[in-house]
Design a protein around this motif. Structure first.
Motif, PDB file in Angstrom:
ATOM      1  N   GLY A   1       3.012  23.486  -0.828  1.00 41.61           N
ATOM      2  CA  GLY A   1       2.751  22.296  -0.034  1.00 41.61           C
ATOM      3  C   GLY A   1       3.768  21.195  -0.323  1.00 41.61           C
ATOM      4  O   GLY A   1       4.621  21.285  -1.213  1.00 41.61           O
ATOM      5  N   VAL A   2       3.652  20.121   0.441  1.00 40.18           N
ATOM      6  CA  VAL A   2       4.584  19.008   0.335  1.00 40.18           C
ATOM      7  C   VAL A   2       3.804  17.699   0.523  1.00 40.18           C
ATOM      8  O   VAL A   2       2.843  17.640   1.289  1.00 40.18           O
ATOM      9  CB  VAL A   2       5.708  19.109   1.378  1.00 40.18           C
ATOM     10  CG1 VAL A   2       5.159  19.073   2.799  1.00 40.18           C
ATOM     11  CG2 VAL A   2       6.744  18.007   1.188  1.00 40.18           C
ATOM     12  N   VAL A   3       4.221  16.683  -0.242  1.00 42.21           N
ATOM     13  CA  VAL A   3       3.598  15.363  -0.154  1.00 42.21           C
ATOM     14  C   VAL A   3       4.663  14.360   0.266  1.00 42.21           C
ATOM     15  O   VAL A   3       5.701  14.224  -0.396  1.00 42.21           O
ATOM     16  CB  VAL A   3       2.965  14.946  -1.497  1.00 42.21           C
ATOM     17  CG1 VAL A   3       2.396  13.547  -1.392  1.00 42.21           C
ATOM     18  CG2 VAL A   3       1.904  15.937  -1.921  1.00 42.21           C
ATOM     19  N   THR A   4       4.418  13.660   1.364  1.00 41.00           N
ATOM     20  CA  THR A   4       5.312  12.607   1.845  1.00 41.00           C
ATOM     21  C   THR A   4       4.655  11.261   1.586  1.00 41.00           C
ATOM     22  O   THR A   4       3.493  11.042   1.976  1.00 41.00           O
ATOM     23  CB  THR A   4       5.603  12.777   3.343  1.00 41.00           C
ATOM     24  OG1 THR A   4       6.153  14.087   3.577  1.00 41.00           O
ATOM     25  CG2 THR A   4       6.595  11.724   3.815  1.00 41.00           C
TER      26      THR A   4
ATOM     27  N   LEU B   1       0.840  -1.190   0.000  1.00 44.57           N
ATOM     28  CA  LEU B   1       0.000   0.000   0.000  1.00 44.57           C
ATOM     29  C   LEU B   1       0.879   1.245   0.000  1.00 44.57           C
ATOM     30  O   LEU B   1       2.026   1.214   0.473  1.00 44.57           O
ATOM     31  CB  LEU B   1      -0.925   0.036   1.211  1.00 44.57           C
ATOM     32  CG  LEU B   1      -2.019  -1.037   1.306  1.00 44.57           C
ATOM     33  CD1 LEU B   1      -1.512  -2.254   2.052  1.00 44.57           C
ATOM     34  CD2 LEU B   1      -3.267  -0.472   2.002  1.00 44.57           C
ATOM     35  N   VAL B   2       0.330   2.323  -0.500  1.00 47.58           N
ATOM     36  CA  VAL B   2       0.992   3.625  -0.511  1.00 47.58           C
ATOM     37  C   VAL B   2       0.217   4.556   0.403  1.00 47.58           C
ATOM     38  O   VAL B   2      -0.980   4.795   0.193  1.00 47.58           O
ATOM     39  CB  VAL B   2       1.070   4.195  -1.941  1.00 47.58           C
ATOM     40  CG1 VAL B   2       1.654   5.592  -1.910  1.00 47.58           C
ATOM     41  CG2 VAL B   2       1.889   3.282  -2.842  1.00 47.58           C
ATOM     42  N   ASP B   3       0.894   5.049   1.416  1.00 49.19           N
ATOM     43  CA  ASP B   3       0.281   5.960   2.381  1.00 49.19           C
ATOM     44  C   ASP B   3       0.854   7.358   2.145  1.00 49.19           C
ATOM     45  O   ASP B   3       2.051   7.583   2.323  1.00 49.19           O
ATOM     46  CB  ASP B   3       0.579   5.477   3.802  1.00 49.19           C
ATOM     47  CG  ASP B   3      -0.128   6.323   4.856  1.00 49.19           C
ATOM     48  OD1 ASP B   3      -1.066   7.074   4.487  1.00 49.19           O
ATOM     49  OD2 ASP B   3       0.267   6.236   6.032  1.00 49.19           O
ATOM     50  N   GLN B   4      -0.033   8.273   1.750  1.00 51.85           N
ATOM     51  CA  GLN B   4       0.413   9.636   1.428  1.00 51.85           C
ATOM     52  C   GLN B   4      -0.063  10.617   2.480  1.00 51.85           C
ATOM     53  O   GLN B   4      -1.193  10.533   2.961  1.00 51.85           O
ATOM     54  CB  GLN B   4      -0.097  10.067   0.059  1.00 51.85           C
ATOM     55  CG  GLN B   4       0.627   9.416  -1.105  1.00 51.85           C
ATOM     56  CD  GLN B   4       0.268  10.051  -2.432  1.00 51.85           C
ATOM     57  OE1 GLN B   4      -0.778  10.689  -2.581  1.00 51.85           O
ATOM     58  NE2 GLN B   4       1.149   9.886  -3.424  1.00 51.85           N
TER      59      GLN B   4
END
Length: 599
Positions: A561-564, A526-529
């Motif tokens: 903004g930023v996405v981790t 899974l990808v958790d953003q």
């Protein structure tokens, strides 16, 4: 005594880069097979399933050695059945080079020597052996196979012993007979002869005259006494000599018999009645289905492959070489390594990833197939270091010419129970979409269901399908989200920024392997953003004390903004339809995949 081995020379008429010797040639005679290959330079030999080797050689020209109708080895040149893919030659390369067979995961075992290669083996049916150099030069043509000749004589010892016993009995009887004969030579008195015929007495006959006794001289008496004493002494000496001679007759053959019985008697001269008999180990009864395919790997082969994978990844981690890591990792596992190498290139105190333990393979579940791709599930652990968690992984071989690549990897708790699995020698099947209907949750729906539990909690329709361990993981993800939101509030940025979270299945397909109870072990990712954006155009997102964001973005702040992005690799045990069990979480691994500034 005849020769100790029977030898057959395998003639190779035409020069080709590879020689494939069918296992029937090596099984032409009973006993252990010894392969002797001689040539100049490095020599290579490997054995494996005949079908696998033919698939590996399907795009190459090679020499096949098999038995003809008369049982004699004969060689045939085999042309490529599959045309190799054409590609542009590398810089400085003018012609196509061959494919080196060394290092392939397809072989059950391989050997490499210089100038001369000797190896002992005992190939079962369905196996063959490949002989080559480097895949470009002609394969060696001086090939010989030998088998041991049984020269043992197990009846020699018993027969010599029996003959010695008979000889000893004969000697005793012989001595007793001589003794009996000698005892029978003592003085004997003859009985009186026949009486004369009785005649009448004639009274007229005059009586015989009376004679006077003659006196013997004294010297004659002395001579007679001395002669009798000498005769007695001589007789006694003769008796002693005879007795000594009889003892010698008895002793000398006994010594000769002992030398015969004990000189040169080895274990080959006696029947072996005390040979160790293996004690059978009770195992679970498993009925092999009809038309069962062979397992993708054997236990020894899987151990060798796992050691090669672990060594390659460990070297890549030490050198931060993503290209080297890409030879053994794929999917999210490779993406996580790429991010880690970037971070460790900037953050000196960041620890490298843990190495894959290879000391013991606790679980080996290969796919039973003779086609490609092939998938294998492995659970390994360290015996010497208890701090290293057991590692479970799936690895896939795309085609005969590729090595196994790790697609999913995670750490297990020592107390986790593995469902009942088929033995490694039998293998299992890879669950497809058609067979997924027999599970409580289809493999391609499992990641979506768990993501819904994370996002919706108890309101999710799948909440009751997962066990407490899986629900605890979902709760920890939710708590980490709350911690990010609380950190924004504590920093006074709750009014100027906002956080949004989303977890979803990755692009990597789920891997599901059947268990004995009609369930499956399913590996999903899974990808958790985590997205943080400003609420106003004047606000900016500062990374502050987040060294990972700074290292991956190369910036100190983000105006838009930023996405981790985090990656989750999960292994579940999914029960079959109609079972009252829940979906159990077996292992989990989380990595940071990327931090990206929103443009």
């Amino acid at each position: 005594m005849g020769p100790a081995a029977q030898q057959v020379e395998l003639s190779v008429e035409d020069s080709t880069p590879f020689v494939l010797v069918d296992g029937a040639v090596l099984r032409a005679n009973p006993g252990q097979q010894t392969l002797l290959v001689r040539g100049d330079g490095d020599l290579f030999a490997a054995y494996g399933r005949t079908a696998d080797m033919q698939a590996w050689l399907s795009d190459a020209t090679y020499t096949a050695i098999d038995l003809d109708t008369d049982g004699e080895p004969t060689s045939t040149v085999v042309e490529p059945a599959v045309q190799p893919e054409e590609g542009e030659p590398a810089e400085g390369e003018t012609e196509q080079t061959g494919r080196n067979p060394a290092g392939s995961d397809l072989w059950l075992d391989s050997f490499s020597e210089s100038d001369q290669l000797i190896t002992d083996m005992q190939l079962p049916e369905g196996m063959s052996i490949l002989i080559a150099k480097d895949g470009t030069e002609p394969a060696p043509s001086d090939i010989m196979v030998s088998w041991p000749v049984d020269r043992s004589t197990p009846l020699v010892g018993p027969l010599i012993t029996a003959g010695g016993i008979v000889l000893l009995v004969g000697l005793v009887l012989y001595v007793l007979a001589i003794r009996h004969q000698r005892r029978g030579r003592g003085p004997r008195r003859k009985g009186p002869g026949p009486l004369p015929v009785t005649e009448p007495i004639d009274l007229s006959v005059e009586p015989a005259p009376v004679r006077e006794a003659l006196e013997e001289p004294k010297d004659a008496d002395a001579a007679s006494g001395s002669d009798s004493e000498a005769a007695a002494d001589a007789k006694e000496k003769r008796t002693e000599r005879r007795a000594l001679k009889g003892r010698r007759l008895l002793v000398l053959p006994a010594l000769g018999l002992a030398g015969l019985m004990f000189a040169g008697c080895s274990s080959d001269s006696w029947p072996q009645f005390d040979a160790a008999t293996p004690t059978p180990t009770p195992t679970q009864t498993v009925i092999t289905p009809e038309n069962q395919k062979p397992p993708a790997v054997t236990q020894a082969q899987a151990s060798r492959i796992l050691q090669s994978i672990s060594a390659t990844i460990e070297q890549a981690d030490a050198d931060r070489d993503i290209d080297l890591a890409g030879t053994r990792l794929s999917g999210m596992a490779l993406d996580a390594r790429s991010t880690d190498y970037t971070l460790r290139g900037t953050l000196a105190d960041r620890e490298p990833p843990a190495a894959i333990p290879t000391e013991a393979i606790e679980v080996l579940l290969p796919q039973a197939t003779d086609e490609w791709p092939r998938t294998v599930l492995v659970l390994s652990k360290s015996k010497s270091d208890d701090t290293i968690a057991p590692t479970i992984l799936t690895m896939t071989q795309a085609d005969p010419w590729s090595n196994y690549m790790v697609t999913n990897i995670a750490e297990m708790q020592a107390s986790t129970e593995i469902p009942q699995l088929a033995p490694a020698w039998l293998g299992t099947s890879l669950i497809t979409e058609n067979a997924a209907a027999f599970l409580t949750l289809a493999p391609d729906e499992l990641a979506t269901a768990f993501a819904d539990v994370v996002d919706s909690g108890e309101k999710s329709e799948y909440y009751g399908s997962f066990d407490p361990v899986a629900l605890s993981l979902a709760d920890s993800i939710v708590q980490s989200r709350n911690a990010v939101t609380q950190a924004l509030a504590d920093g006074g940025a709750a009014e100027t920024s906002q956080a949004a979270f989303d977890v979803a299945p990755s692009d990597d397909p789920a891997v599901a392997m059947a268990t004995l109870d009609s369930g499956a072990i399913v590996a999903v990712s899974l990808v958790d953003q985590e997205k943080i954006t400003p609420k106003t155009s004047d606000a900016v997102i500062r990374f502050g004390e987040n060294p990972e964001a700074k290292a991956l973005t190369g910036a100190e702040e983000a105006s838009n903004g930023v996405v981790t992005t985090y990656g989750l690799q999960l292994f579940f045990s999914v029960p079959s339809q109609g079972s009252t069990e829940q979906v159990r979480l077996l292992a989990v691994h989380q990595d940071i995949l990327n931090v990206e500034v929103i443009k």
